[in-house]
Each structure stands twice: as C-alpha cells, then as structure tokens.
Design a protein around this motif. Structure first.
Motif, short mmCIF file in Angstrom:
data_model
loop_
_atom_site.label_atom_id
_atom_site.label_comp_id
_atom_site.label_asym_id
_atom_site.label_seq_id
_atom_site.Cartn_x
_atom_site.Cartn_y
_atom_site.Cartn_z
N GLY A 1 0.83 -1.03 0.06
CA GLY A 1 -0.14 0.01 0.10
C GLY A 1 0.67 1.13 0.06
N SER A 2 2.14 1.10 0.01
CA SER A 2 3.15 2.19 -0.20
C SER A 2 2.98 2.52 -1.74
CB SER A 2 4.34 1.95 0.13
OG SER A 2 5.48 2.79 -0.35
N ASN A 3 2.90 3.88 -1.94
CA ASN A 3 2.91 4.58 -3.28
C ASN A 3 4.13 3.92 -3.97
OD1 ASN A 3 0.25 5.49 -3.10
ND2 ASN A 3 1.07 7.30 -2.31
N LEU A 4 5.08 4.25 -3.44
CA LEU A 4 6.46 4.15 -4.30
C LEU A 4 6.73 2.45 -4.20
CD1 LEU A 4 9.21 5.14 -5.56
CD2 LEU A 4 10.15 5.17 -3.30
N GLY A 5 6.56 1.82 -3.18
CA GLY A 5 6.69 0.60 -3.10
C GLY A 5 6.06 -0.39 -4.07
N ASP A 6 4.64 -0.03 -4.23
CA ASP A 6 3.54 -0.69 -4.96
C ASP A 6 4.18 -0.56 -6.65
OD1 ASP A 6 2.44 -1.76 -3.01
OD2 ASP A 6 0.64 -0.52 -3.27
N LYS A 7 4.18 0.64 -6.92
CA LYS A 7 4.94 1.18 -8.05
C LYS A 7 5.89 0.47 -8.64
CE LYS A 7 2.38 5.54 -8.49
NZ LYS A 7 2.39 7.02 -8.55
N THR A 8 7.10 0.32 -7.60
CA THR A 8 8.41 -0.22 -7.95
C THR A 8 7.95 -2.03 -8.15
OG1 THR A 8 9.44 1.49 -6.56
CG2 THR A 8 10.68 -0.72 -7.07
N GLU A 9 7.29 -2.44 -7.38
CA GLU A 9 6.88 -3.81 -7.47
C GLU A 9 6.41 -4.11 -8.84
OE1 GLU A 9 5.66 -7.47 -4.84
OE2 GLU A 9 5.05 -5.66 -4.18
N VAL A 10 5.24 -3.26 -9.20
CA VAL A 10 4.55 -3.64 -10.43
C VAL A 10 5.76 -3.41 -11.63
CG1 VAL A 10 2.89 -2.68 -12.14
CG2 VAL A 10 2.30 -2.95 -9.66
N GLY A 11 6.44 -2.41 -11.59
CA GLY A 11 7.35 -2.21 -12.58
C GLY A 11 8.47 -3.39 -12.71
N ALA A 12 8.77 -3.96 -11.74
CA ALA A 12 9.88 -5.22 -11.62
C ALA A 12 8.94 -6.49 -12.21
CB ALA A 12 9.99 -5.43 -10.21
N LEU A 13 7.79 -6.62 -11.99
CA LEU A 13 6.85 -7.70 -12.33
C LEU A 13 6.97 -7.72 -13.91
CD1 LEU A 13 4.37 -8.05 -9.67
CD2 LEU A 13 6.16 -9.87 -10.01
N ARG A 14 6.42 -6.35 -14.38
CA ARG A 14 6.41 -6.13 -15.76
C ARG A 14 7.71 -6.43 -16.49
NH1 ARG A 14 4.80 -1.26 -15.60
NH2 ARG A 14 2.90 -1.55 -15.11
N GLU A 15 8.78 -6.03 -15.82
CA GLU A 15 10.21 -6.16 -16.53
C GLU A 15 10.34 -7.58 -16.72
OE1 GLU A 15 14.67 -4.59 -16.16
OE2 GLU A 15 13.08 -3.52 -15.14
N CYS A 16 10.00 -8.45 -15.73
CA CYS A 16 10.38 -9.84 -15.51
C CYS A 16 9.38 -10.73 -16.64
CB CYS A 16 10.45 -10.26 -14.20
SG CYS A 16 11.44 -9.66 -13.25
N GLY A 17 8.44 -9.91 -17.25
CA GLY A 17 7.70 -10.76 -18.17
C GLY A 17 6.61 -11.55 -17.52
N LEU A 18 5.92 -11.12 -16.20
CA LEU A 18 4.86 -11.51 -15.55
C LEU A 18 3.63 -10.94 -15.55
CD1 LEU A 18 7.31 -12.43 -12.52
CD2 LEU A 18 6.14 -14.11 -13.96
N GLU A 19 3.30 -10.27 -16.58
CA GLU A 19 2.04 -9.55 -16.68
C GLU A 19 0.94 -10.33 -16.73
OE1 GLU A 19 2.55 -5.13 -18.82
OE2 GLU A 19 3.97 -6.84 -19.62
#
Length: 416
Positions: free
Chosen positions: A314-332
């Motif tokens: 629920g942290s704005n920065l933390g959640d955005k960072t994690e979504v970005g990492a999942l996207r970069e790893c091809g897990l969308e």
C-alpha cells in the motif's frame, strides 16, 4: 545451484481473519477483514496528565483473538508468555500436527524464527507497569526481552534438539526464515526444519515511527477503517498493520513420500538479494534481480508462473516499483492479488503467512479477492478483482521485501 527436491508438508497460521488453516482459508476466499482502530493495550499513545494536550492516536490495524495454546504448555510458562510467544506456539502446534513431526528424531528437527524486536509492545507495557519499582520486575524479563526466548519456549514445548535460532530481515524476515530452513534441509544439517514468521507486536512507539517515516498509513481513513488498506490502488497512502504469525514445515520430497505425507507443494526455488543500502525505499533493479534469480534456481521461465503473491503493502512508491519489476520480468500474464488487503501487513510474519496463503489457494483451486482495489495503479496486470477466481495454480511466485534493501522470492510448484 542445483534444484532442491524439497516439499512443504505442514502449515500453521494465526491471523485476525482466521486462526488455523481452515478458518484462514475460508476467510481469504470470502474476502473478510478485521480492520479497525486498534484497541490492544499499548497500541495507542496514552494521554499523560500535566503534558501538552495532544489528540489521542487512532492507529488502524487488524488485531487477532488471543491464540489458544497447546495443552502441553506448562502453566508456569503460559502465564509469562507474550502475545508473540503464544502465537508462535499455536502456529507451531498446528504445523507440527499437520506434518506429523513426531516421526523425526528430535536431534534432526530444526527451527528458524524470522523476526527481530518482536515483542516491543510487551516491553513498553512492562516498563510502564514497573517504572519506579523496578526491583519488583519479574525475573523472566531477563529472558523474555530477547527474541531468542521464542526459540527457547518452542524447543522446550516440542522437544526440538536440532539447531534453532532467530533471523532478521525486517518485513522480509518470514521469507528469509523459509529460505534458511530450506537450505538447512537441502544441506543435510537436519531432516526437517520449521520456519516461523514471528508476530511483530508493535507498540505506539513503532506505529508513530513508521508513520513518521511515511511507511504506515495516515489518519485519512480513521473514520472508515475498512477502506484504509488498499495495496496497488491509486488512493493508498501507506501500509496498515495486521497481527500475523505463520509456520511452515520443510522436508525432502523423498522423506514425504517415504512417510506417505501429501505435500502442499514442492519448494522449487528461492533467492535473496540485497540492494546495498540502509534506506526503506525499494529498488527496481534489486526486485528484478531476485525474481530472475529465484526463477533460475527453480528451473522455471516467467511464462511458467501463473500466479504471483506480491509484497504489495500500500506504499505508493513500493507498489509502483514492484509492478514495474513484475512487468520487466515478463509476469504481466500471471494472476495477481494481495493478501495484505485482507490481513494487513504482518511485517516480520508477512513472508511466511503469505506463502501459506499461496499454498492454501493452490490446494483450494481458488484465488482470493483483493479488497479496495478500486483503481489499480496499472491496467496491464492480471489483477484478481473483488471476488474469488477459480484457478488451478501450477507454479507460484511469492515476493517479500524489507527495509535495508532486502529482496526475497520463493517459487512453489504443484506436486505431480
């Protein structure tokens, strides 16, 4: 590193929404919560006469019912146990019975308790109660102020004689404990190892510190606590605490087959990577690296993963960072929900409790809903919405991060 042929054969869970794996699984799939202004003594700042008039705190969280201790706990021990100690014993008892661990020699059973500074509220209450008359402090305080006391009570009650210790990794502690337990079994140090994510019992001091740091949510939802915990939502403003404790039993797949135990899942791979900084802010490259490393250890590709249980606080920065990492790893493509939206953030217990949530969803063939995900921060992810989704998980990824640059990932796989 070779792939480890390990299995998870027992679980135990204590949470605000359900105590015991059956109640916890039902609450998850129904999307239940217990968020409210916290009432446990020591959670809100007391008003002190003669000081500057300050409005009382209204920290929101999810508090559990008192854990039920196993009957084998001596009365002399039970009356001096902290909430963290009672929760650890309740979880260990359930996991022990689930995995039928009496079949192992005590010297071949290990224990890892994830977490540090676990009993802060207990200590604050004790200090307040005995201030000015310290000479009457109960002698057991000399042991109970140390986290290692949790190892002591667990090993005594269950007769564990293998290695037992605590290990810290901030909010990733529970998953660090799982990784250390897996390595203990894989290396042959023990035949079976229990990982416990300890209940971090926050006092108002820690609540205030975490809020001042910008990590814990504000009073925005103090009049509507049910709306406060909203990981990955555009209206989130920080994490909401939740009392949690979890235990998992790890042994070799060969041992599980020999003793005719049906595992929850194969523990296929894991990784832990540091960001080399002290700060609480997350690192995209660190999260990408730990995901890729865990997948490589498991022998899985991103396409093989069909469900991700994220750190998602629920942290704005933390959640955005994690979504970005999942996207970069091809897990969308993988299903994504958030257990913290139901339980709150269990801090040191989060990684273990959320791994248990993965295992129970895998066994039930359903994914639990995500609460308060009204406006996801990304439209490209495969979110589980407000209702449970039927899905047979084959390969799952569980993520857990901690202050100080700790990144962990664990892959579990359905047993053939």
């Amino acid at each position: 590193m070779p792939r480890a042929e390990l299995a998870i054969t027992g679980v135990g869970i204590q949470s605000a929404i359900g105590q015991g794996r059956t109640a916890f699984a039902a609450a998850l799939l129904e999307g239940r919560h217990r968020f409210d202004v916290m009432r446990r003594p020591g959670r809100q700042r007391p008003l002190v006469a003669g000081t500057v008039d300050v409005a009382p705190t209204r920290f929101i969280g999810a508090e559990m019912d008192d854990p039920v201790l196993p009957p084998s706990v001596p009365h002399s021990m039970a009356r001096t146990l902290s909430l963290s100690g009672r929760a650890a014993l309740a979880c260990l008892n359930e996991a022990w019975e689930d995995a039928a661990l009496d079949r192992y020699a005590p010297e071949r059973v290990g224990l890892v308790v994830g977490g540090s500074n676990l009993q802060q509220r207990e200590l604050v209450n004790m200090h307040d109660a005995y201030r000015g008359r310290e000479q009457f402090l109960r002698p057991t305080y000399g042991m109970s102020f140390m986290d290692s006391d949790l190892c002591g009570v667990c090993t005594q009650v269950f007769g564990i004689r293998g290695p037992a210790f605590t290990i810290g990794g901030a909010s990733a502690s529970g998953q660090v404990a799982v990784i250390e337990a897996a390595q203990a079994v894989a290396s042959g140090r023990v035949d079976v190892c229990i990982a416990i994510g300890g209940l971090m019992d926050l006092s108002y001091w820690e609540c205030q510190g975490l809020r001042s740091l910008g990590a814990m949510g504000s009073d925005r939802y103090a009049d509507a606590p049910a709306l406060a915990c909203r990981p990955f939502d555009q209206s989130s403003d920080g994490f909401v605490f939740g009392e949690l404790c979890g235990a998992v039993v790890i042994e070799s797949q060969a041992s599980a087959r020999q003793h005719q135990r049906t595992p929850y899942a194969r523990l296929a791979g894991w990784a832990m990577i540091m960001d080399a900084h002290r700060n609480p802010d997350p690192s995209g490259p660190g999260e990408v690296a730990v995901i890729q490393s865990a997948l490589q250890h498991a022998g899985l590709s991103p396409h093989d993963i069909d469900y991700v249980n994220p750190h998602g606080t629920g942290s704005n920065l933390g959640d955005k960072t994690e979504v970005g990492a999942l996207r970069e790893c091809g897990l969308e493509h993988a299903y994504l929900n958030t257990t913290k939206s139901l339980t709150g953030h269990g801090l040191s217990a989060a990684g273990t409790a959320e791994l248990i949530a993965v295992l129970l969803q895998m066994r039930e063939g359903q994914l639990h809903p995500a609460r308060n995900l009204d406006q996801p921060i990304s439209s490209s992810m495969n979110w589980v919405g407000p209702r449970a989704v039927s899905h047979s998980v084959q390969n799952a990824l569980n993520l857990s991060m901690g202050f100080g640059g700790t990144n962990t990932a664990v892959c579990v796989q359905r047993c053939a």
